[in-house]
Design a protein around this motif. Sequence first.
Motif, PDB file in Angstrom:
ATOM      1  N   ARG A 169       0.830  -1.201   0.000  1.00 29.80           N
ATOM      2  CA  ARG A 169       0.000   0.000   0.000  1.00 29.80           C
ATOM      3  C   ARG A 169       0.876   1.267   0.000  1.00 29.80           C
ATOM      4  NH1 ARG A 169      -5.039   1.612   1.313  1.00 29.80           N
ATOM      5  NH2 ARG A 169      -5.566   0.189  -0.340  1.00 29.80           N
ATOM      6  N   THR A 170       1.925   1.251   0.810  1.00 34.32           N
ATOM      7  CA  THR A 170       2.816   2.409   0.875  1.00 34.32           C
ATOM      8  C   THR A 170       3.394   2.719  -0.502  1.00 34.32           C
ATOM      9  OG1 THR A 170       3.409   1.841   3.131  1.00 34.32           O
ATOM     10  CG2 THR A 170       4.886   3.332   1.987  1.00 34.32           C
ATOM     11  N   SER A 173       0.650   4.494  -2.946  1.00 28.03           N
ATOM     12  CA  SER A 173      -0.098   5.517  -2.219  1.00 28.03           C
ATOM     13  C   SER A 173       0.335   6.882  -2.741  1.00 28.03           C
ATOM     14  CB  SER A 173       0.219   5.415  -0.721  1.00 28.03           C
ATOM     15  OG  SER A 173       1.545   5.837  -0.491  1.00 28.03           O
ATOM     16  N   PHE A 175       1.884   8.989  -1.113  1.00 31.75           N
ATOM     17  CA  PHE A 175       3.262   9.091  -0.626  1.00 31.75           C
ATOM     18  C   PHE A 175       4.215   8.321  -1.541  1.00 31.75           C
ATOM     19  CE2 PHE A 175       6.585   7.041   2.007  1.00 31.75           C
ATOM     20  CZ  PHE A 175       7.321   8.166   2.314  1.00 31.75           C
ATOM     21  N   LYS A 198      12.203  15.211   3.955  1.00 27.15           N
ATOM     22  CA  LYS A 198      11.147  14.730   4.853  1.00 27.15           C
ATOM     23  C   LYS A 198      10.520  13.454   4.324  1.00 27.15           C
ATOM     24  CE  LYS A 198       9.848  19.225   6.664  1.00 27.15           C
ATOM     25  NZ  LYS A 198       8.922  20.333   6.426  1.00 27.15           N
ATOM     26  N   TYR A 199      10.366  13.368   3.011  1.00 24.66           N
ATOM     27  CA  TYR A 199       9.766  12.170   2.420  1.00 24.66           C
ATOM     28  C   TYR A 199      10.713  10.982   2.562  1.00 24.66           C
ATOM     29  CZ  TYR A 199       6.076  15.104   0.645  1.00 24.66           C
ATOM     30  OH  TYR A 199       5.006  15.947   0.578  1.00 24.66           O
ATOM     31  N   LEU A 202      10.633   9.750   6.156  1.00 22.62           N
ATOM     32  CA  LEU A 202       9.456   8.927   6.461  1.00 22.62           C
ATOM     33  C   LEU A 202       9.634   7.523   5.893  1.00 22.62           C
ATOM     34  CD1 LEU A 202       6.633   8.450   7.585  1.00 22.62           C
ATOM     35  CD2 LEU A 202       5.683   9.474   5.522  1.00 22.62           C
ATOM     36  N   LEU A 206       9.664   4.152   8.181  1.00 22.15           N
ATOM     37  CA  LEU A 206       8.747   3.040   7.910  1.00 22.15           C
ATOM     38  C   LEU A 206       9.528   1.748   7.692  1.00 22.15           C
ATOM     39  CD1 LEU A 206       6.149   4.623   5.457  1.00 22.15           C
ATOM     40  CD2 LEU A 206       5.688   3.711   7.732  1.00 22.15           C
TER      41      LEU A 206
ATOM     42  N   SER B 115       0.174  14.024   0.590  1.00 26.72           N
ATOM     43  CA  SER B 115       1.386  13.443   0.033  1.00 26.72           C
ATOM     44  C   SER B 115       2.207  12.638   1.031  1.00 26.72           C
ATOM     45  CB  SER B 115       2.258  14.533  -0.592  1.00 26.72           C
ATOM     46  OG  SER B 115       1.611  15.000  -1.746  1.00 26.72           O
ATOM     47  N   PHE B 116       1.911  12.789   2.335  1.00 27.29           N
ATOM     48  CA  PHE B 116       2.593  11.945   3.313  1.00 27.29           C
ATOM     49  C   PHE B 116       1.741  10.730   3.686  1.00 27.29           C
ATOM     50  CE2 PHE B 116       5.105  15.814   4.243  1.00 27.29           C
ATOM     51  CZ  PHE B 116       6.366  15.251   4.170  1.00 27.29           C
ATOM     52  N   PHE B 118       0.780   7.428   3.543  1.00 30.37           N
ATOM     53  CA  PHE B 118       1.240   6.176   2.949  1.00 30.37           C
ATOM     54  C   PHE B 118       0.191   5.071   3.074  1.00 30.37           C
ATOM     55  CE2 PHE B 118       2.897   6.454   7.259  1.00 30.37           C
ATOM     56  CZ  PHE B 118       2.466   5.253   7.808  1.00 30.37           C
ATOM     57  N   ARG B 120      -3.067   5.577   2.306  1.00 31.55           N
ATOM     58  CA  ARG B 120      -4.182   5.861   1.402  1.00 31.55           C
ATOM     59  C   ARG B 120      -3.907   5.239   0.030  1.00 31.55           C
ATOM     60  NH1 ARG B 120      -7.975  10.277   1.951  1.00 31.55           N
ATOM     61  NH2 ARG B 120      -6.999  11.106   3.818  1.00 31.55           N
ATOM     62  N   PRO B 121      -4.914   4.678  -0.623  1.00 27.00           N
ATOM     63  CA  PRO B 121      -4.636   4.073  -1.935  1.00 27.00           C
ATOM     64  C   PRO B 121      -4.305   5.125  -2.980  1.00 27.00           C
ATOM     65  CG  PRO B 121      -6.993   4.050  -1.495  1.00 27.00           C
ATOM     66  CD  PRO B 121      -6.330   4.517  -0.229  1.00 27.00           C
ATOM     67  N   VAL B 122      -3.518   4.723  -3.956  1.00 28.95           N
ATOM     68  CA  VAL B 122      -3.109   5.666  -4.999  1.00 28.95           C
ATOM     69  C   VAL B 122      -4.315   6.102  -5.824  1.00 28.95           C
ATOM     70  CG1 VAL B 122      -2.537   3.957  -6.756  1.00 28.95           C
ATOM     71  CG2 VAL B 122      -1.270   6.103  -6.672  1.00 28.95           C
TER      72      VAL B 122
END
Lengths: 307, 252
Positions: A169-170, A173, A175, A198-199, A202, A206, B115-116, B118, B120-122
């Motif tokens: 999912r990550t 997403s 993100f 920052k990205y 994260l 994770l 955008s952060f 992670f 949530r579905p695309v």
Amino acid sequence: MNAKIGYLIALVLLIVAPFVIYPVFLMKVLCFALFASAFNLILGYGGLLSFGHAAFFGGASYVTGHALKVWGLPTELGILTGAAAACVLGFLVGMIAIRRQGIYFAMITLAMAQMVFFLFITAPFTGGENGLQGIPRGTALGAIDLQDNLNMYYFVLAIFVLAYFLISRTVNSPFGQVLGAIRDNENRAKSLGYDTDKYKLLAFVLSATLAGLAGATKSVVFQLASLTDAHWHMSGEVVLMTLLGGLGTIPGPAVGAGIIVTLQNYLAKGPLGGWVPVVLGLIFIVCVLAFRRGVVGEIKAMIRKSF
Amino acid sequence: MSESGNYILQTEGLTKEFKGFTAVDDVNLKVKRHDIHALIGPNGAGKTTVFNLLTKFLTPTRGKITFNGRDITSAKPAEIARMGVIRSFQISAVFPHMTARENVRVALQRKLGTSFHFWRPVSSLNRLNDRADELLHMVGLDRFTEAMVADMSYGRKRALEIATTLAMEPEMMLLDEPTQGMGREDVELVTELIRKVAAGRTILMVEHNLGVVSTLCNTITVLQRGAILTEGDYRTVSNDPRVKEAYMGKAA
């Protein structure tokens, strides 16, 4: 659609597997599959080679061992405590390392992992060279006896499936989109207004947390937390698993982990016993020279070509 | 007061030194609002350095940069991007492992504020698809929305880059040699595209192709050895003997 069917088949196979194959071996595979998948998040999708992931894997196993054995926490909570510790450690290491790229990033993560390793050798609660032994498996949900290997297996499988889902999912997403953009072209991502550090941080946290989850689970399975899991060899091994299986593919690292753990187990029993590192080294060389995309990456490329 | 209203971007005494070598020397640049402004000069004149100073990829040794009257001298690249100053790069800046639509969507999605996220579905980004396709249509890439960018031609990558930049709704666009390395057909295509997107915006571009500069730009600043040699419209600049000398060497 095809991927869904593939995952369904894999899940069914994993459910029936312990009736055919020794469950403890399967659990070992699952723990390393999770470790490699977590690692892939930062290497395959973040484009950053961390050479210190053993600190999160091994660190979490010590914390979980301590939480279960000394504090007497329930098993689930003990595992979560280990993962949380890896999360904090990941944040600290990430804060420092993320500002650098390439070889410098790898070296900083390695140096910090070595510091953590030294801490584990000297700290009283880790049991030094002997490791932390006799970690109680306890019960799942307060009722299911995990001393039973089959029960333990399904417990580990549940953790693996949940974490695997979270990783996939990550990657898929909002993100994950930004992370992919940063890996492809960091300066462009900056010029689109993203604070790329920052990205990356994260993603690193994770990855560290999930690597910790893998280590924590492993310590419960084997009722042991040892220096081996925190040693830099382990950081190297997870790179090998990820590359062999397929960097930047979601199932790749899990497949790579399966291959490596199987080889280690079966070679160690046979006449090649002492030569395991040499065999693994040769496989690694062949992999890098001949099929750079890894097992899953090559299969994907073949499917794409034939359609 | 009225002067700072006229100019969107200004530098005062902008200087960049690299270990004793002065790459940019006391440059006072003023870019008029809604102008298409070119920065030209022979190789090594410091154009790209000026460009990187303006976009904050380099930090000036001395001097001040203001955008809309705000001091941005110590701002970060991502910050000025959020203020509306978007740059392009000399090599086409696209995300090759994504589709054309995803490329544009990455620029659009920041405003959603997820955008952060992670977890949530695309597919939660799909509501941006219409806007992304609209931008791709604007640059003539309708047929390539699902195409992997790595497989696209160079000219199309540049067009995609412009679509992505437009997605940011920039007040000002900084283009680093937008037609570099292109065949004539692509040059014409991109020139037209720049003219089209310049409406209501300010553009500052570094460009080698003087044909492009003459058809597109109202104001031209000529740099030589890190300093401004002269400034004006194309006719003024091209008739200046010092400019000819800078390009051709001293006439015998």
